[in-house]
Motif scaffolding. Structure first.
Motif, PDB file in Angstrom:
ATOM      1  N   HIS A  16      19.722  20.965  34.054  1.00  0.00           N
ATOM      2  CA  HIS A  16      20.346  19.791  34.669  1.00  0.00           C
ATOM      3  C   HIS A  16      20.341  18.588  33.732  1.00  0.00           C
ATOM      4  CE1 HIS A  16      20.860  21.775  38.472  1.00  0.00           C
ATOM      5  NE2 HIS A  16      19.567  21.926  38.682  1.00  0.00           N
ATOM      6  N   ALA A  17      19.419  18.596  32.764  1.00  0.00           N
ATOM      7  CA  ALA A  17      19.320  17.479  31.822  1.00  0.00           C
ATOM      8  C   ALA A  17      19.576  17.880  30.382  1.00  0.00           C
ATOM      9  CB  ALA A  17      17.933  16.837  31.930  1.00  0.00           C
ATOM     10  N   VAL A  18      19.328  19.152  30.065  1.00  0.00           N
ATOM     11  CA  VAL A  18      19.420  19.622  28.677  1.00  0.00           C
ATOM     12  C   VAL A  18      20.331  20.844  28.605  1.00  0.00           C
ATOM     13  CG1 VAL A  18      18.125  20.453  26.672  1.00  0.00           C
ATOM     14  CG2 VAL A  18      17.065  18.817  28.247  1.00  0.00           C
ATOM     15  N   PRO A  19      21.544  20.702  28.109  1.00  0.00           N
ATOM     16  CA  PRO A  19      22.414  21.881  27.944  1.00  0.00           C
ATOM     17  C   PRO A  19      21.795  22.852  26.950  1.00  0.00           C
ATOM     18  CG  PRO A  19      23.661  19.829  27.693  1.00  0.00           C
ATOM     19  CD  PRO A  19      22.207  19.459  27.680  1.00  0.00           C
ATOM     20  N   VAL A  37      19.899  35.226   8.954  1.00  0.00           N
ATOM     21  CA  VAL A  37      19.146  34.113   9.529  1.00  0.00           C
ATOM     22  C   VAL A  37      19.873  33.507  10.725  1.00  0.00           C
ATOM     23  CG1 VAL A  37      18.189  31.818   9.088  1.00  0.00           C
ATOM     24  CG2 VAL A  37      18.113  33.571   7.312  1.00  0.00           C
ATOM     25  N   VAL A  38      19.109  33.273  11.801  1.00  0.00           N
ATOM     26  CA  VAL A  38      19.604  32.559  12.975  1.00  0.00           C
ATOM     27  C   VAL A  38      18.701  31.352  13.194  1.00  0.00           C
ATOM     28  CG1 VAL A  38      20.031  32.641  15.460  1.00  0.00           C
ATOM     29  CG2 VAL A  38      20.495  34.651  14.050  1.00  0.00           C
ATOM     30  N   VAL A  39      19.298  30.164  13.307  1.00  0.00           N
ATOM     31  CA  VAL A  39      18.540  28.934  13.522  1.00  0.00           C
ATOM     32  C   VAL A  39      18.725  28.470  14.961  1.00  0.00           C
ATOM     33  CG1 VAL A  39      18.218  26.523  12.835  1.00  0.00           C
ATOM     34  CG2 VAL A  39      18.801  28.248  11.104  1.00  0.00           C
ATOM     35  N   LYS A  40      17.615  28.246  15.666  1.00  0.00           N
ATOM     36  CA  LYS A  40      17.661  27.674  17.011  1.00  0.00           C
ATOM     37  C   LYS A  40      17.558  26.162  16.881  1.00  0.00           C
ATOM     38  CE  LYS A  40      17.609  27.680  21.540  1.00  0.00           C
ATOM     39  NZ  LYS A  40      18.913  27.689  22.244  1.00  0.00           N
ATOM     40  N   HIS A  41      18.626  25.455  17.287  1.00  0.00           N
ATOM     41  CA  HIS A  41      18.767  24.030  17.001  1.00  0.00           C
ATOM     42  C   HIS A  41      18.233  23.154  18.132  1.00  0.00           C
ATOM     43  CE1 HIS A  41      20.906  24.074  13.172  1.00  0.00           C
ATOM     44  NE2 HIS A  41      21.525  25.163  13.600  1.00  0.00           N
ATOM     45  N   GLU A  42      16.903  23.063  18.211  1.00  0.00           N
ATOM     46  CA  GLU A  42      16.302  22.164  19.191  1.00  0.00           C
ATOM     47  C   GLU A  42      16.386  20.699  18.757  1.00  0.00           C
ATOM     48  OE1 GLU A  42      14.717  23.107  22.535  1.00  0.00           O
ATOM     49  OE2 GLU A  42      16.488  24.210  21.848  1.00  0.00           O
ATOM     50  N   ASN A  43      16.906  20.458  17.566  1.00  0.00           N
ATOM     51  CA  ASN A  43      17.223  19.089  17.150  1.00  0.00           C
ATOM     52  C   ASN A  43      18.433  18.543  17.897  1.00  0.00           C
ATOM     53  OD1 ASN A  43      18.628  21.131  15.596  1.00  0.00           O
ATOM     54  ND2 ASN A  43      19.440  19.520  14.280  1.00  0.00           N
ATOM     55  N   HIS A  44      19.073  19.370  18.720  1.00  0.00           N
ATOM     56  CA  HIS A  44      20.268  18.943  19.456  1.00  0.00           C
ATOM     57  C   HIS A  44      19.998  18.643  20.928  1.00  0.00           C
ATOM     58  CE1 HIS A  44      23.230  20.952  16.367  1.00  0.00           C
ATOM     59  NE2 HIS A  44      22.496  19.986  15.845  1.00  0.00           N
ATOM     60  N   THR A  45      18.750  18.436  21.321  1.00  0.00           N
ATOM     61  CA  THR A  45      18.441  18.045  22.700  1.00  0.00           C
ATOM     62  C   THR A  45      18.603  16.525  22.850  1.00  0.00           C
ATOM     63  OG1 THR A  45      16.085  17.537  22.451  1.00  0.00           O
ATOM     64  CG2 THR A  45      16.687  19.879  22.739  1.00  0.00           C
ATOM     65  N   PRO A  46      18.533  15.996  24.083  1.00  0.00           N
ATOM     66  CA  PRO A  46      18.696  14.548  24.277  1.00  0.00           C
ATOM     67  C   PRO A  46      17.650  13.685  23.593  1.00  0.00           C
ATOM     68  CG  PRO A  46      19.077  15.703  26.343  1.00  0.00           C
ATOM     69  CD  PRO A  46      18.550  16.720  25.378  1.00  0.00           C
ATOM     70  N   ILE A  47      16.481  14.242  23.222  1.00  0.00           N
ATOM     71  CA  ILE A  47      15.495  13.458  22.464  1.00  0.00           C
ATOM     72  C   ILE A  47      15.402  13.938  21.023  1.00  0.00           C
ATOM     73  CG2 ILE A  47      14.154  13.056  24.573  1.00  0.00           C
ATOM     74  CD1 ILE A  47      11.948  14.875  23.237  1.00  0.00           C
ATOM     75  N   GLY A  48      16.239  14.890  20.649  1.00  0.00           N
ATOM     76  CA  GLY A  48      16.235  15.404  19.290  1.00  0.00           C
ATOM     77  C   GLY A  48      15.089  16.335  18.984  1.00  0.00           C
ATOM     78  N   VAL A  52      11.291  18.053  25.042  1.00  0.00           N
ATOM     79  CA  VAL A  52      11.900  17.487  26.248  1.00  0.00           C
ATOM     80  C   VAL A  52      11.879  18.480  27.406  1.00  0.00           C
ATOM     81  CG1 VAL A  52      14.260  18.177  25.606  1.00  0.00           C
ATOM     82  CG2 VAL A  52      13.900  16.233  27.142  1.00  0.00           C
ATOM     83  N   ARG A  53      11.973  19.760  27.081  1.00  0.00           N
ATOM     84  CA  ARG A  53      12.011  20.796  28.112  1.00  0.00           C
ATOM     85  C   ARG A  53      10.688  20.858  28.884  1.00  0.00           C
ATOM     86  NH1 ARG A  53      16.003  24.853  26.784  1.00  0.00           N
ATOM     87  NH2 ARG A  53      17.127  24.364  24.871  1.00  0.00           N
ATOM     88  N   GLY A  54       9.582  20.766  28.164  1.00  0.00           N
ATOM     89  CA  GLY A  54       8.277  20.821  28.805  1.00  0.00           C
ATOM     90  C   GLY A  54       8.017  19.618  29.685  1.00  0.00           C
ATOM     91  N   GLY A  55       8.416  18.443  29.221  1.00  0.00           N
ATOM     92  CA  GLY A  55       8.223  17.241  30.013  1.00  0.00           C
ATOM     93  C   GLY A  55       8.955  17.307  31.340  1.00  0.00           C
ATOM     94  N   ALA A 159      13.311  29.526  24.008  1.00  0.00           N
ATOM     95  CA  ALA A 159      13.126  30.891  23.517  1.00  0.00           C
ATOM     96  C   ALA A 159      13.922  31.880  24.355  1.00  0.00           C
ATOM     97  CB  ALA A 159      11.648  31.249  23.529  1.00  0.00           C
ATOM     98  N   LEU A 160      14.014  31.628  25.653  1.00  0.00           N
ATOM     99  CA  LEU A 160      14.843  32.474  26.521  1.00  0.00           C
ATOM    100  C   LEU A 160      16.291  32.444  26.049  1.00  0.00           C
ATOM    101  CD1 LEU A 160      14.982  34.201  29.174  1.00  0.00           C
ATOM    102  CD2 LEU A 160      15.544  32.063  30.358  1.00  0.00           C
ATOM    103  N   GLU A 161      16.803  31.267  25.762  1.00  0.00           N
ATOM    104  CA  GLU A 161      18.172  31.142  25.255  1.00  0.00           C
ATOM    105  C   GLU A 161      18.342  31.885  23.934  1.00  0.00           C
ATOM    106  OE1 GLU A 161      18.700  26.573  27.037  1.00  0.00           O
ATOM    107  OE2 GLU A 161      18.815  26.945  24.878  1.00  0.00           O
ATOM    108  N   LEU A 162      17.375  31.698  23.035  1.00  0.00           N
ATOM    109  CA  LEU A 162      17.469  32.321  21.712  1.00  0.00           C
ATOM    110  C   LEU A 162      17.416  33.836  21.809  1.00  0.00           C
ATOM    111  CD1 LEU A 162      17.478  32.320  18.631  1.00  0.00           C
ATOM    112  CD2 LEU A 162      14.991  31.950  18.696  1.00  0.00           C
ATOM    113  N   PHE A 163      16.459  34.373  22.535  1.00  0.00           N
ATOM    114  CA  PHE A 163      16.301  35.822  22.603  1.00  0.00           C
ATOM    115  C   PHE A 163      17.450  36.491  23.339  1.00  0.00           C
ATOM    116  CE2 PHE A 163      11.540  35.126  22.034  1.00  0.00           C
ATOM    117  CZ  PHE A 163      11.547  35.599  20.741  1.00  0.00           C
TER     118      PHE A 163
END
Length: 330
Positions: A16-19, A37-48, A52-55, A159-163
């Motif tokens: 609802h907050a983080v695509p 190589v596959v890079v999971k881009h968590e630098n693209h969340t609303p806080i970079g 943010v997901r855990g909070g 990790a769910l998204e990545l896997f």
């Protein structure tokens, strides 16, 4: 241990907050590593950053189960605090964040912008955390630790998204600060029944988890002076260590110079800016390049919140010096 239904529900709440963030295959990085190589881009969340997901999951449960809570308080070097400020703002909950003196100016500004009451205290994260705990007891606030099952469940959603996008990864490299990120990856991998080898990454200047992993018990250090502040941990969490020892294959230690080189590689190969911890996974994979040849490798780019001064020092100045040397060589 959460189950898959709980993880999928957490992903729905976070969504609802983080695509979903991208998981890209980068040809130049693959050439550099000699692996796919596959890079999971968590630098693209609303806080970079991934935290943010855990909070969101922590504050969501808190508001549902203890709506009378007066407010939350915690300590951070940056991304954990931004996560809590972002989540608390969405749920209209007061939040106080302690940071050590000399903390990242940009991260401090970001936490304030998300609504945090920011207080500087002590010379390092441990001192700030101990003061936050004291104030929490005094004022009846909810002390949010850096490691907690709800934080792990939240960050496990990346990790769910990545896997699910790349279920055939042979190895996944994950930076370790207080451990929620790597524990979330272990959780998602195990719930999905995958065989991916998960490798932790620490700084040679903040190696408390690496020492603890080898010793089989919590080993604290006297300092954590790495410039990669997302990995600057002196005192490991015992619960996190237990999960890491059971679920990770090993921990690689990287120097600040290796991290700086990885930041430059990510910039040139993908045009993504990584903070120190965000580039640590690539630094570790490059250190183990010989054993990765021909394999399919995942790298967690956990955040992109690097100070401008450090960016100038690690990226701009080095590239300028390299360009000047090439010009002289001509």
């Amino acid at each position: 241990m959460s189950n898959l239904n709980q993880l999928e529900r957490a992903h729905e709440i976070v969504g609802h907050a983080v695509p979903p963030t991208p998981a890209h295959a980068w040809p130049l990085l693959s050439e550099r590593l000699g692996a796919s190589v596959v890079v999971k881009h968590e630098n693209h969340t609303p806080i970079g950053a991934f935290k943010v997901r855990g909070g969101i999951i922590y504050v969501d449960r808190l508001k549902r189960e203890r709506p009378q809570t007066a407010g939350i308080i915690s300590a951070t070097r940056g991304n954990h605090g931004q996560s809590l400020a972002f989540a608390a703002n969405r749920y209209a909950l007061p939040v106080t964040i302690y940071v050590p003196h000399g903390n990242s100016i940009e991260k401090n500004r970001a936490m304030k912008a998300f609504g945090a009451n920011l207080i500087e205290y002590g010379e390092d994260f441990q001192a700030a955390r101990e003061e936050a705990e004291r104030v929490a007891r005094r004022d009846g606030l909810e002390m949010v630790p850096s490691f907690h099952p709800d934080l792990v469940l939240g960050v496990a959603t990346y990790a769910l998204e990545l896997f699910r996008a790349a279920p055939d990864l042979d190895a996944l490299y994950v930076p370790i600060g207080q451990g929620s990120g790597i524990c979330g990856c272990i959780l998602a991998r195990d719930l999905l029944g995958l065989k991916t080898e998960i490798v932790g990454v620490q700084s040679t200047d903040a190696r408390s988890y690496a020492l603890s992993f080898a010793a089989g018990t919590v080993v604290s250090t006297n300092s954590s002076n790495t410039l990669a502040d997302g990995m600057a941990t002196r005192v490991p969490d015992a619960d996190a260590l237990d999960i890491i020892r059971k679920g990770a294959s090993h921990i690689v230690q990287v120097t600040d110079d290796e991290v700086a080189s990885a930041i430059r590689a990510l910039w040139t190969d993908t045009h993504n800016l990584a903070e120190g911890a965000g580039a640590a996974a690539l630094a570790a994979a490059l250190q183990e390049k010989s054993k990765l040849r021909g394999r399919r490798v995942g790298l967690v780019l956990s955040g992109g919140n690097i100070d401008f001064d450090l960016f100038n020092r690690w990226v701009v100045a080095e590239n300028t010096a390299t360009t000047g040397a090439r010009a002289l060589a001509r």
